[in-house]
Design a protein around this motif. Structure first.
Motif, PDB file in Angstrom:
ATOM      1  N   GLY A  71      -4.939 -23.169   6.586  1.00  0.00           N
ATOM      2  CA  GLY A  71      -5.699 -24.244   5.935  1.00  0.00           C
ATOM      3  C   GLY A  71      -5.994 -23.926   4.480  1.00  0.00           C
ATOM      4  N   LYS A  72      -6.337 -22.676   4.202  1.00  0.00           N
ATOM      5  CA  LYS A  72      -6.605 -22.266   2.818  1.00  0.00           C
ATOM      6  C   LYS A  72      -5.331 -22.368   1.976  1.00  0.00           C
ATOM      7  CE  LYS A  72     -10.444 -19.063   3.785  1.00  0.00           C
ATOM      8  NZ  LYS A  72     -10.897 -19.745   4.951  1.00  0.00           N
ATOM      9  N   ILE A  73      -4.218 -21.930   2.542  1.00  0.00           N
ATOM     10  CA  ILE A  73      -2.945 -22.026   1.826  1.00  0.00           C
ATOM     11  C   ILE A  73      -2.599 -23.485   1.571  1.00  0.00           C
ATOM     12  CG2 ILE A  73      -0.446 -21.658   2.032  1.00  0.00           C
ATOM     13  CD1 ILE A  73      -1.129 -19.008   3.483  1.00  0.00           C
ATOM     14  N   ASP A  74      -2.772 -24.329   2.572  1.00  0.00           N
ATOM     15  CA  ASP A  74      -2.472 -25.751   2.407  1.00  0.00           C
ATOM     16  C   ASP A  74      -3.279 -26.372   1.269  1.00  0.00           C
ATOM     17  OD1 ASP A  74      -0.680 -25.627   4.507  1.00  0.00           O
ATOM     18  OD2 ASP A  74      -2.047 -26.529   5.978  1.00  0.00           O
ATOM     19  N   LYS A  75      -4.570 -26.041   1.196  1.00  0.00           N
ATOM     20  CA  LYS A  75      -5.426 -26.613   0.138  1.00  0.00           C
ATOM     21  C   LYS A  75      -4.977 -26.145  -1.242  1.00  0.00           C
ATOM     22  CE  LYS A  75      -9.506 -27.348   2.923  1.00  0.00           C
ATOM     23  NZ  LYS A  75     -10.883 -26.967   3.228  1.00  0.00           N
ATOM     24  N   LEU A  76      -4.653 -24.866  -1.366  1.00  0.00           N
ATOM     25  CA  LEU A  76      -4.217 -24.343  -2.657  1.00  0.00           C
ATOM     26  C   LEU A  76      -2.834 -24.877  -3.026  1.00  0.00           C
ATOM     27  CD1 LEU A  76      -5.520 -20.672  -2.336  1.00  0.00           C
ATOM     28  CD2 LEU A  76      -6.475 -22.510  -3.754  1.00  0.00           C
ATOM     29  N   ALA A  77      -1.980 -25.065  -2.037  1.00  0.00           N
ATOM     30  CA  ALA A  77      -0.648 -25.631  -2.288  1.00  0.00           C
ATOM     31  C   ALA A  77      -0.767 -27.084  -2.739  1.00  0.00           C
ATOM     32  CB  ALA A  77       0.224 -25.515  -1.042  1.00  0.00           C
ATOM     33  N   ALA A  78      -1.679 -27.830  -2.124  1.00  0.00           N
ATOM     34  CA  ALA A  78      -1.886 -29.231  -2.504  1.00  0.00           C
ATOM     35  C   ALA A  78      -2.353 -29.347  -3.956  1.00  0.00           C
ATOM     36  CB  ALA A  78      -2.894 -29.887  -1.565  1.00  0.00           C
ATOM     37  N   ARG A  79      -3.020 -28.320  -4.446  1.00  0.00           N
ATOM     38  CA  ARG A  79      -3.479 -28.301  -5.839  1.00  0.00           C
ATOM     39  C   ARG A  79      -2.418 -27.744  -6.788  1.00  0.00           C
ATOM     40  NH1 ARG A  79      -9.107 -25.431  -6.235  1.00  0.00           N
ATOM     41  NH2 ARG A  79      -8.700 -25.913  -8.417  1.00  0.00           N
ATOM     42  N   GLY A  80      -1.285 -27.325  -6.239  1.00  0.00           N
ATOM     43  CA  GLY A  80      -0.206 -26.805  -7.061  1.00  0.00           C
ATOM     44  C   GLY A  80      -0.431 -25.384  -7.544  1.00  0.00           C
ATOM     45  N   LEU A  81      -1.329 -24.645  -6.877  1.00  0.00           N
ATOM     46  CA  LEU A  81      -1.651 -23.280  -7.298  1.00  0.00           C
ATOM     47  C   LEU A  81      -0.765 -22.241  -6.628  1.00  0.00           C
ATOM     48  CD1 LEU A  81      -5.534 -23.614  -7.352  1.00  0.00           C
ATOM     49  CD2 LEU A  81      -3.935 -23.764  -9.287  1.00  0.00           C
ATOM     50  N   LEU A  82      -0.214 -22.582  -5.483  1.00  0.00           N
ATOM     51  CA  LEU A  82       0.733 -21.716  -4.804  1.00  0.00           C
ATOM     52  C   LEU A  82       1.697 -22.580  -4.020  1.00  0.00           C
ATOM     53  CD1 LEU A  82      -0.304 -21.693  -1.639  1.00  0.00           C
ATOM     54  CD2 LEU A  82      -1.866 -19.983  -2.500  1.00  0.00           C
ATOM     55  N   ALA A  83       2.755 -21.958  -3.533  1.00  0.00           N
ATOM     56  CA  ALA A  83       3.779 -22.695  -2.785  1.00  0.00           C
ATOM     57  C   ALA A  83       4.360 -21.782  -1.721  1.00  0.00           C
ATOM     58  CB  ALA A  83       4.881 -23.164  -3.732  1.00  0.00           C
ATOM     59  N   ARG A  84       4.977 -22.404  -0.738  1.00  0.00           N
ATOM     60  CA  ARG A  84       5.713 -21.653   0.279  1.00  0.00           C
ATOM     61  C   ARG A  84       7.197 -21.750  -0.053  1.00  0.00           C
ATOM     62  NH1 ARG A  84       1.784 -24.442   3.365  1.00  0.00           N
ATOM     63  NH2 ARG A  84       0.486 -23.085   4.637  1.00  0.00           N
ATOM     64  N   GLU A  85       7.898 -20.646   0.178  1.00  0.00           N
ATOM     65  CA  GLU A  85       9.348 -20.647  -0.024  1.00  0.00           C
ATOM     66  C   GLU A  85       9.985 -19.776   1.035  1.00  0.00           C
ATOM     67  OE1 GLU A  85       9.983 -17.000  -3.199  1.00  0.00           O
ATOM     68  OE2 GLU A  85       9.872 -19.021  -3.997  1.00  0.00           O
ATOM     69  N   SER A  86      11.279 -19.973   1.238  1.00  0.00           N
ATOM     70  CA  SER A  86      12.008 -19.142   2.196  1.00  0.00           C
ATOM     71  C   SER A  86      12.065 -17.717   1.670  1.00  0.00           C
ATOM     72  CB  SER A  86      13.428 -19.655   2.382  1.00  0.00           C
ATOM     73  OG  SER A  86      13.410 -20.914   3.006  1.00  0.00           O
ATOM     74  N   ASP A  87      11.939 -16.784   2.595  1.00  0.00           N
ATOM     75  CA  ASP A  87      12.045 -15.367   2.253  1.00  0.00           C
ATOM     76  C   ASP A  87      13.524 -15.074   2.034  1.00  0.00           C
ATOM     77  OD1 ASP A  87      12.262 -12.576   2.261  1.00  0.00           O
ATOM     78  OD2 ASP A  87      10.534 -12.363   3.596  1.00  0.00           O
ATOM     79  N   PRO A  88      13.918 -14.590   0.847  1.00  0.00           N
ATOM     80  CA  PRO A  88      15.342 -14.359   0.585  1.00  0.00           C
ATOM     81  C   PRO A  88      15.965 -13.300   1.497  1.00  0.00           C
ATOM     82  CG  PRO A  88      13.989 -13.639  -1.274  1.00  0.00           C
ATOM     83  CD  PRO A  88      13.069 -14.289  -0.298  1.00  0.00           C
ATOM     84  N   GLN A  89      15.136 -12.425   2.091  1.00  0.00           N
ATOM     85  CA  GLN A  89      15.679 -11.398   2.987  1.00  0.00           C
ATOM     86  C   GLN A  89      15.791 -11.889   4.428  1.00  0.00           C
ATOM     87  OE1 GLN A  89      12.749  -8.926   1.548  1.00  0.00           O
ATOM     88  NE2 GLN A  89      14.031  -7.998  -0.021  1.00  0.00           N
TER      89      GLN A  89
END
Length: 150
Positions: A71-89
């Motif tokens: 939930g914390k990640i979702d809120k910060l992502a919605a504000r454009g402060l962080l994002a999720r991405e695929s792990d390259p490994q």
């Protein structure tokens, strides 16, 4: 004479908690002006310090309950402060990354946060603060070693 009960003042955990309250007050106000809570700022700083991390690693580094993390990640992502991405490994896994906006926010708040801590400990000399910080870090490291080994 102190207004606090001597039995509590004899407990380092009580004294430490009370001193920490002073250190958090100003910081909490600074973060509130940015619509952030301390755990959210902790996540942003962890990403700024360590780079992209898995959700598991964020939870471990902050001693945060994993069930509250999404939930914390979702809120910060919605504000454009962080994002999720695929792990390259391992493309099956995701990691969390700090965005440019998140880094800019950390860069803006960090000096204010550092000053709030100096202010909270202003009664101590620079040398005394260094000793206190060193002792606290040593105790924290010992307990973190136990926690990680759980």
């Amino acid at each position: 004479m102190s207004v606090r009960p001597p039995s509590l003042l004899a407990m380092p955990s009580y004294v430490g908690d009370q001193v920490a309250k002073y250190g958090r007050r100003h910081l909490r106000d600074v973060l509130a002006a940015e619509d952030l809570l301390l755990p959210q700022y902790g996540m942003l700083v962890a990403l700024a310090d360590f780079g992209p991390l898995s959700q598991q690693r964020i939870a471990e580094s902050l001693d945060m309950d994993k069930s509250h993390l999404v939930g914390k990640i979702d809120k910060l992502a919605a504000r454009g402060l962080l994002a999720r991405e695929s792990d390259p490994q391992d493309r099956r896994r995701h990691r969390v990354v700090l965005t440019e906006a998140g880094q800019a926010l950390v860069d803006r708040i960090r000096p204010i946060a550092e000053e709030s801590q100096r202010t909270a400990l202003a009664v101590l000399s620079a040398e005394e603060r260094a000793v206190l910080e060193s002792l606290l870090l040593r105790v924290l490291a010992a307990h973190d070693a136990d926690r990680v080994g759980e």
